[in-house]
Enzyme design. Structure first.
Site, PDB file in Angstrom:
ATOM      1  N   ARG A  27      22.355 -89.806  48.919  1.00 29.61           N
ATOM      2  CA  ARG A  27      23.761 -89.529  48.697  1.00 29.61           C
ATOM      3  C   ARG A  27      24.316 -88.826  49.928  1.00 29.61           C
ATOM      4  O   ARG A  27      23.576 -88.280  50.745  1.00 29.61           O
ATOM      5  CB  ARG A  27      23.964 -88.662  47.458  1.00 29.61           C
ATOM      6  CG  ARG A  27      23.357 -87.283  47.548  1.00 29.61           C
ATOM      7  CD  ARG A  27      23.608 -86.468  46.297  1.00 29.61           C
ATOM      8  NE  ARG A  27      25.013 -86.237  46.101  1.00 29.61           N
ATOM      9  CZ  ARG A  27      25.541 -85.731  44.995  1.00 29.61           C
ATOM     10  NH1 ARG A  27      24.762 -85.435  43.968  1.00 29.61           N
ATOM     11  NH2 ARG A  27      26.832 -85.525  44.891  1.00 29.61           N
ATOM     12  N   GLU A  35      32.645 -94.226  37.640  1.00 32.64           N
ATOM     13  CA  GLU A  35      33.070 -93.820  36.296  1.00 32.64           C
ATOM     14  C   GLU A  35      34.468 -93.205  36.398  1.00 32.64           C
ATOM     15  O   GLU A  35      34.687 -92.333  37.240  1.00 32.64           O
ATOM     16  CB  GLU A  35      32.090 -92.793  35.727  1.00 32.64           C
ATOM     17  CG  GLU A  35      30.670 -93.304  35.576  1.00 32.64           C
ATOM     18  CD  GLU A  35      29.726 -92.208  35.130  1.00 32.64           C
ATOM     19  OE1 GLU A  35      29.987 -91.596  34.076  1.00 32.64           O
ATOM     20  OE2 GLU A  35      28.745 -91.949  35.836  1.00 32.64           O
ATOM     21  N   LYS A  59      31.219 -84.028  40.295  1.00 32.17           N
ATOM     22  CA  LYS A  59      32.509 -84.132  39.614  1.00 32.17           C
ATOM     23  C   LYS A  59      32.737 -82.956  38.670  1.00 32.17           C
ATOM     24  O   LYS A  59      33.878 -82.518  38.482  1.00 32.17           O
ATOM     25  CB  LYS A  59      32.597 -85.456  38.844  1.00 32.17           C
ATOM     26  CG  LYS A  59      32.883 -86.649  39.738  1.00 32.17           C
ATOM     27  CD  LYS A  59      33.171 -87.875  38.903  1.00 32.17           C
ATOM     28  CE  LYS A  59      33.411 -89.096  39.774  1.00 32.17           C
ATOM     29  NZ  LYS A  59      33.608 -90.310  38.961  1.00 32.17           N
TER      30      LYS A  59
END
Length: 707
Positions: free
Chosen positions: A314, A64, A324
């Site tokens: 992850r 994104e 983020k």
């Protein structure tokens, strides 16, 4: 809706799933995960997909554009561009990866982020089959949403955020009651049908088509309405509680441009884009595992091809945060200089610090991709950097905190007056990297870490009236005098050179910089956080000492052509050097130094990593220091008491020893108690115990050399 019907517009029971296709590649099961009935493709969809892809296997990397890529994305790129195919056993010629901007939230996205994502991916060395944008499919996505409304599987909802939260909470409690074998109407009764199932859920197709068109035309306020998917409030997965597919946002899109006020949600978009782009494997991290149901439900409802989904753990790296939201806060609250600050775990920050694409890709290869959750030690990344930088970095001598050294017998050391110049290999192991020349001058600079006012047996550096070896000179340097300023800081050393045959062999050789060295600023970085795994109070755990700036450093002038500002760029790996005995360093983008004029602005270096793993000494708190002092005092008192105790004779042991003092009033001829403090006679069994105690004491006396 407990099971998907074969025709989304009917409620007929599903037919038995088709047999699984034969494996195309030997490792196809390597990326298998939890199966769902919704995930089964019909024979016609499979045939259509195979006709399109042939022998090609396609993955996608869909970040994104709402921030910069970080080291977690490096792992994702490594998986989607390489490791996934290795696991599957796909030949190189049949590997394809789509780079997709998952740009469905214009409020958080920008051109800067879009540009940085592309540049970082290219710098990492990955070449996608093509670059796509989710926003390029906005029209298709809108038409598919209309199709869901027409099938009675989507509806326009005017519930507020609080009402939706109450709805989902009630649904969760009812499902929990059923799971425990209890009556949901008793444990979590539906008091208001406007909340559950919701006042809009069973409205007509005509009404929802009309309202959805009004949303598209901008006839309703932002946040007043959403398009929701008619999923399953009895599911054990809360992500099936009628997800939002579209919301109203009066925001211009950085890629699609202005003129839109209706945007699809991520959950609605990314599975459809996977199917449209003929993706075979949709790879994500484990926090998306619960999104598997809605991912496949949407594709089932639209009768579209369903890629295989695989969730991996992850990347969790010590002393970092990869959220983020948190990274953005670090930037906005100026804990760091920006997204590319060398302390940041962003790819831009790591590049600026001196980590190369080869280092990051090798690190990701070593970490691998599994479903096991773990935290990777920062030292693993640092050691990868050392192994990669060691053979490729040009050597140079530097002093971070320099001390001026006057060589008082320099003329004797250089009787010819031609100067003392040495040829030095740029690499001790690779002659192809060439060499450079260094000149020993009458004034040189050494690093302050190589000098101490007080010598010690375990210290091998320079000290008053002590000699050390001087690198490349081949002889010793002896400190004869120390010059200090008014505050007592050492500002200058006076030394002599000694190359005589009978000189004492030094235990170490220190590096130095000649008088014409280049002034520079050196930034040495530590961990951004004080704890290996930052908690929810992570802002309190930011390390205030994560950057140490050495503004008056100096470096060997032979490097000047390699460190010119014209060779420095934000989006490339900049010139890297190994400062001998100090670590690996890279020229920073703040550099304005011109090699032609030997001026123009400052030269700035960042330390990438030390030469060896550094053992951090824990800085103790006042409370810890007080506790240590208390333990020392107690130990000292105990030792003193022990010495006093050994002065007691066996006959007086029960009279004077602290643990027995004042407990007894009468004793026999040997000093053994016969009556306690109340005048009661001591029992035979107690006398035996007391005699054992005295025997032990006698042994202690004998051990101490006393009778």
């Amino acid at each position: 809706m407990s099971a998907p019907p074969s025709d989304p517009s009917s409620s007929a029971a599903p037919p038995p799933p088709p047999p699984p296709p034969s494996e195309s590649y030997p490792g196809e099961k390597a990326l298998s995960a939890r199966e769902l009935e919704w995930a089964v493709n019909s024979p016609s969809l499979l045939e259509e997909h195979r006709a399109s892809n042939g022998s090609i296997v396609r993955t996608r990397f869909p970040p994104e554009p709402n921030g910069f890529l970080h080291i977690g994305h490096a792992k994702s790129m490594n998986m989607n561009f390489s490791l996934a195919f290795e696991k599957l056993g796909v030949p190189l010629e049949n590997r394809r990866t789509v780079f997709r901007y998952d740009d469905t939230n214009p409020d958080a996205e920008s051109e800067e982020y879009i540009d940085s994502l592309r540049r970082d991916m290219e710098w990492m060395g990955w070449k996608p089959e093509r670059t796509t944008y989710s926003s390029d499919n906005f029209e298709t996505l809108h038409n598919l949403a209309v199709r869901l409304i027409e099938r009675g599987l989507a509806y326009v909802c005017d519930m507020s955020k609080d009402e939706m939260e109450a709805q989902r909470d009630l649904a969760r409690r009812r499902v929990g009651a059923i799971g425990q074998g209890k009556d949901p109407d008793v444990e979590a009764p539906i008091s208001d049908p406007d909340i559950l199932p919701g006042r809009n859920r069973d409205t007509s197709v005509e009404r929802n088509l009309r309202m959805f068109e009004e949303m598209r035309l901008g006839l309703h306020a932002e946040g007043s309405m959403t398009l929701r998917l008619k999923m399953d409030f009895e599911s054990s997965n809360p992500n099936m509680y009628d997800l939002v597919a579209y919301r109203i946002k009066y925001t211009s899109h950085p890629h699609a441009g202005p003129g839109r006020c209706l945007y699809p949600a991520y959950d609605f978009t990314h599975g459809i884009c996977d199917s449209l782009e003929r993706i075979d494997y949709s790879i994500c991290t484990l926090e998306f595992e619960t999104r598997r149901e809605p991912y496949y439900w949407i594709l089932w409802a639209l009768d579209m091809y369903k890629p295989k989904v695989y969730e991996m753990s992850r990347l969790n790296l010590e002393y970092t945060v990869l959220s983020k939201r948190r990274l953005l806060k670090l930037v906005n609250k100026e804990y760091v200089r920006g997204w590319d600050d060398p302390r940041m775990p962003t790819i831009s920050g790591l590049r600026r610090r001196g980590y190369t694409a080869d280092i990051l890709n090798s690190f990701c290869n070593d970490v691998g991709a599994t479903r096991a959750m773990n935290v990777v030690e920062m030292e693993k990344l640092d050691q990868t950097a050392r192994l990669k930088l060691g053979p490729s970095s040009r050597r140079a001598m530097a002093a971070l905190d320099p001390i001026k050294v006057i060589i008082t017998n320099f003329d004797d050391a250089d009787p010819s007056g031609e100067g003392l110049t040495f040829d030095v290999n740029n690499s001790p192991t690779d002659e192809s990297m060439g060499s450079h020349r260094v000149s020993l001058t009458s004034t040189i600079y050494i690093d302050s870490s190589d000098f101490r006012l007080k010598d010690a047996k375990t210290y091998y550096g320079l000290a008053p009236n002590k000699a050390v070896g001087l690198k490349y000179y081949g002889g010793n340097m002896f400190c004869t005098d120390v010059v200090k300023d008014a505050k007592g800081k050492v500002t200058e050393l006076k030394c002599t050179l000694d190359k005589s045959e009978g000189r004492k062999k030094p235990k170490s050789f220190i590096t130095w910089v000649p008088s014409d060295g280049i002034p520079c600023e050196v930034r040495v970085y530590g961990h951004l956080f004080t704890v290996p795994e930052p908690t929810d109070r992570w802002e309190e755990e930011v390390n205030p000492k994560s950057e140490a700036v050495h503004p008056n450093a100096i470096i060997d002038p032979s490097v000047k052509d390699a460190v010119d500002a014209s060779r420095v760029d934000r989006w490339t790996s900049n010139p890297a050097l190994q400062f001998e005995r100090l670590g690996y360093f890279v020229v920073d983008v703040d550099t304005a130094y011109s090699s032609s004029s030997n001026s123009g602005g400052k030269l700035v270096f960042n330390r990438t990593v030390s030469l060896k793993a550094e053992i951090k000494v824990h800085e103790k708190t006042p409370a810890e220091l007080a506790a240590i002092e208390a333990r020392r005092s107690k130990a000292k008192a105990d030792e003193a008491a022990k010495k006093e105790r050994l002065k007691i004779s066996p006959e007086d042991f029960f009279k004077l020893a602290a643990e027995f003092k004042d407990k007894y009033t009468r004793y026999d001829d040997t000093g053994l108690p016969t009556h306690d403090k109340d005048g009661k006679e001591v029992t035979k069994s107690m006398k035996k115990k007391l005699e054992k105690e005295r025997t032990k004491f006698k042994k202690q006396l004998m051990k101490a050399g006393k009778k």
